[in-house]
Write an enzyme that holds these catalytic residues in place. Structure first.
Site, PDB file in Angstrom:
ATOM      1  N   GLU A   1     -31.938   5.697  67.224  1.00 28.88           N
ATOM      2  CA  GLU A   1     -32.002   6.757  66.218  1.00 28.88           C
ATOM      3  C   GLU A   1     -32.920   7.888  66.686  1.00 28.88           C
ATOM      4  O   GLU A   1     -32.673   9.057  66.386  1.00 28.88           O
ATOM      5  CB  GLU A   1     -32.465   6.203  64.877  1.00 28.88           C
ATOM      6  CG  GLU A   1     -32.228   7.189  63.741  1.00 28.88           C
ATOM      7  CD  GLU A   1     -32.581   6.628  62.389  1.00 28.88           C
ATOM      8  OE1 GLU A   1     -33.562   5.858  62.293  1.00 28.88           O
ATOM      9  OE2 GLU A   1     -31.889   6.966  61.418  1.00 28.88           O
TER      10      GLU A   1
ATOM     11  N   THR B   1     -27.556   6.758  57.170  1.00 27.65           N
ATOM     12  CA  THR B   1     -28.799   6.007  57.000  1.00 27.65           C
ATOM     13  C   THR B   1     -29.069   5.756  55.520  1.00 27.65           C
ATOM     14  O   THR B   1     -29.095   6.693  54.729  1.00 27.65           O
ATOM     15  CB  THR B   1     -29.957   6.813  57.620  1.00 27.65           C
ATOM     16  OG1 THR B   1     -29.730   6.893  59.019  1.00 27.65           O
ATOM     17  CG2 THR B   1     -31.298   6.169  57.364  1.00 27.65           C
TER      18      THR B   1
ATOM     19  N   TYR C   1     -38.907  13.349  61.888  1.00 21.65           N
ATOM     20  CA  TYR C   1     -39.120  12.295  62.875  1.00 21.65           C
ATOM     21  C   TYR C   1     -40.610  12.058  63.152  1.00 21.65           C
ATOM     22  O   TYR C   1     -40.988  11.421  64.127  1.00 21.65           O
ATOM     23  CB  TYR C   1     -38.263  12.544  64.115  1.00 21.65           C
ATOM     24  CG  TYR C   1     -36.859  11.979  63.878  1.00 21.65           C
ATOM     25  CD1 TYR C   1     -36.149  12.382  62.753  1.00 21.65           C
ATOM     26  CD2 TYR C   1     -36.288  11.022  64.702  1.00 21.65           C
ATOM     27  CE1 TYR C   1     -34.908  11.851  62.460  1.00 21.65           C
ATOM     28  CE2 TYR C   1     -35.037  10.484  64.420  1.00 21.65           C
ATOM     29  CZ  TYR C   1     -34.354  10.911  63.300  1.00 21.65           C
ATOM     30  OH  TYR C   1     -33.128  10.365  63.008  1.00 21.65           O
TER      31      TYR C   1
ATOM     32  N   CYS D   1     -35.868  10.394  53.756  1.00 20.10           N
ATOM     33  CA  CYS D   1     -36.155  11.770  54.187  1.00 20.10           C
ATOM     34  C   CYS D   1     -34.892  12.624  54.313  1.00 20.10           C
ATOM     35  O   CYS D   1     -34.939  13.838  54.156  1.00 20.10           O
ATOM     36  CB  CYS D   1     -36.863  11.785  55.533  1.00 20.10           C
ATOM     37  SG  CYS D   1     -37.603  10.242  55.978  1.00 20.10           S
TER      38      CYS D   1
ATOM     39  N   GLU E   1     -27.244   1.440  58.471  1.00 20.63           N
ATOM     40  CA  GLU E   1     -26.399   2.619  58.547  1.00 20.63           C
ATOM     41  C   GLU E   1     -24.990   2.220  58.125  1.00 20.63           C
ATOM     42  O   GLU E   1     -24.617   1.049  58.257  1.00 20.63           O
ATOM     43  CB  GLU E   1     -26.349   3.202  59.968  1.00 20.63           C
ATOM     44  CG  GLU E   1     -27.438   4.231  60.258  1.00 20.63           C
ATOM     45  CD  GLU E   1     -28.798   3.602  60.517  1.00 20.63           C
ATOM     46  OE1 GLU E   1     -28.837   2.438  60.975  1.00 20.63           O
ATOM     47  OE2 GLU E   1     -29.825   4.252  60.248  1.00 20.63           O
TER      48      GLU E   1
HETATM   49 FE1  SF4 Z   1     -36.560   9.259  57.609  1.00 20.39          FE
HETATM   50 FE2  SF4 Z   1     -37.068   8.690  60.098  1.00 20.39          FE
HETATM   51 FE3  SF4 Z   1     -35.285   7.246  58.793  1.00 20.39          FE
HETATM   52 FE4  SF4 Z   1     -34.671   9.752  59.471  1.00 20.39          FE
HETATM   53  S1  SF4 Z   1     -35.090   8.072  60.872  1.00 20.39           S
HETATM   54  S2  SF4 Z   1     -34.401   8.827  57.452  1.00 20.39           S
HETATM   55  S3  SF4 Z   1     -36.647  10.737  59.304  1.00 20.39           S
HETATM   56  S4  SF4 Z   1     -37.451   7.361  58.349  1.00 20.39           S
HETATM   57 FE    FE Z   2     -32.374   9.681  60.905  1.00 20.38          FE
END
Ligand code: SF4
Ligand code: FE
Length: 482
Positions: A444, A189, A294, A102, A255
């Protein structure tokens, strides 16, 4: 669109410089600690190919008219925004972790708006450049890492006042054919599962910081980029023979710290160059989209709630009224989160570029809730599940000749529920609330897409306080305090 197999093959062709536990990882794709995170991204590809999810997972490119993954789509309507939120929940259901894709989608959408706005002010041609890049991403169904967060050093000082000027990523050389950049991006990420890296500034820049007000994209294996993978609680369980102790046996996240050691970027991949007055706009636009994203935590919350209902049935506590009530509370909190990510999409609007943006106030409210509710849901999960979440022996003990029979006897659940199934669901709850998946579900949720205070600042700026005051004053007859 790529198949999951084609996606994995395409990653094999990358020559990424990745380090973990002090050593360079030669085969990133098959590394057992990284692989579950790759599996989660691969799931975005397999879900997009399933006809039953086509409406949620795919879209029609506004550039080419081709069917594309929604993760590479530029939102063309409120309906697109709502489907984006639904896609986040759906993917959370299927992976039980961060599926990483995302961030790039949000970076692409934010740049589609801000490059247009910079051009309108400065007569530049960033938007045309960006759209060419976007077409390349869409046509090849690529994963983009959206790289925003700089290491920041002394948080009380702006970039140019830091002792080490590289603590925020900056341009160090301008050439005829492009720019050379230096710095780092933290908490990236899905970094090593990405084909491309899209860099954006992390804060609003002033004129003295114009060398830091840059945005660009580079292939993830560009020379000069080094990835250092972050540790997660119980990550080395992924190296063990059995899978049961991982809880989530196939999926995870990762990460990385991404270091840019004098990386060259050709001009056709530069989307903002020293237009410092647009840096804050880009940060806020990206953040608003990513706070909507989110929605993923709602999907992971579904998994945790399902696990808790299951363990209460295995434990024989599911009929107890306080257990039922705690599960209702978990659902209430989780669906409240869903309300927020749907609402900010439903209240979306069209920007000058034609891209649809979420309502920024509501997306910030949504993310603020995400910094709290998953913690309460996790607390209730541990309450209902019981202490075995943390005192359970290992899978090897379960299979051992000496101890296995004791574990099977003493950890058997109600009726015919087996000790093994009970152990599996305990491990999943452990994974989601304490282990590798707690990175995504809890910390997160706190800091990803901006820490809680960042949302509070936005909320205080975006609410129309004067209007609220006027309602109050009118109703009680105040006319003369101006
Ligand atoms: Fe996607 Fe949620 Fe991961 Fe952010 S935390 S990259 S919004 S899956
Ligand atoms: Fe994130």
């Amino acid at each position: 669109m790529k198949t999951p197999e084609e996606y994995i093959d395409s990653l094999r062709k990358l020559n990424l410089k990745v380090y973990m536990f002090g050593k360079r990882i030669e085969n990133v794709v098959d590394n057992p600690i990284i692989r579950p995170s790759l599996n989660a991204v691969a799931m975005t590809y397999s879900m997009a190919l399933k006809p039953e999810y086509a409406d949620i997972m795919t879209a029609t490119s506004h550039l080419t008219g081709k069917k594309i993954s929604r993760f590479t789509h530029i939102h063309q309507s409120v309906d697109d925004l709502i489907k984006k939120s639904k896609m986040g929940r759906l993917m959370g259901n299927r992976t039980g972790c961060c599926f990483q894709r995302c961030v790039g989608m949000d970076a692409l959408n934010a740049l589609s708006i801000v490059t247009y706005d910079i051009d309108a002010r400065h007569g530049t041609a960033y938007n045309k450049r960006f759209l060419k890049y976007l077409e390349y991403i869409q046509d090849n169904d690529l994963v983009c890492d959206g790289a925003m967060t700089d290491p920041k050093g002394d948080r009380s000082l702006p970039p140019h006042k830091q002792d080490d000027p590289d603590l925020y990523l900056r341009v160090v050389e301008e050439r005829k054919d492009g720019i050379v950049v230096r710095g780092a991006k933290a908490h990236q990420t899905g970094a090593v599962n990405s084909h491309e890296v899209i860099v954006m500034p992390t804060i609003t820049m002033r004129e003295e910081d114009r060398d830091y007000a840059i945005s660009f994209a580079v292939p993830s294996d560009t020379g000069g980029i080094t990835y250092i993978i972050g540790r997660q609680a119980s990550d080395t369980r992924k190296l063990e023979r059995g899978k049961m102790d991982q809880g989530n046996i196939s999926f995870g996240g990762h990460e990385a710290l991404m270091v840019f050691d004098d990386v060259f970027v050709p001009w056709d991949r530069v989307f903002m160059y020293r237009e410092y007055e647009f840096s804050g706009r880009l940060v806020e636009q990206f953040s608003s989209y990513h706070r909507q994203s989110y929605a993923c935590k709602v999907g992971v919350g579904d998994v945790l709630i399902g696990a808790v209902q299951t363990i209460s049935e295995y434990n024989g506590t599911d009929k107890a009224s306080h257990v039922k009530d705690k599960i209702v509370e978990m659902n209430h909190l989780n669906e409240t989160l869903y309300c927020g990510c749907i609402a900010c999409a439903a209240e979306g609007h069209r920007e000058n570029s034609g891209t649809y943006s979420v309502d920024a106030l509501l997306s910030n409210v949504h993310k603020q809730n995400v910094t709290r509710f998953p913690y309460e849901i996790a607390r209730l999960a541990q309450d209902v599940a019981g202490g075995l979440v943390v005192t359970l022996p290992s899978e090897d003990d379960f299979h051992s000749e000496e101890t296995g029979r004791w574990l099977k006897k003493y950890f058997a659940g109600k009726g015919t529920f087996s000790a093994e199934n009970r152990m599996r669901i305990f491990r999943l709850i452990e994974n989601l609330t304490l282990g590798t998946a707690a990175v995504g579900y809890l910390t997160e949720s706190m800091h990803g897409a901006g820490s809680p205070q960042a949302q509070r600042i936005m909320i205080s700026r975006l609410v129309n306080m004067k209007e609220k005051q006027s309602y109050a004053k009118k109703l009680c007859g105040i006319k003369d305090d101006e």
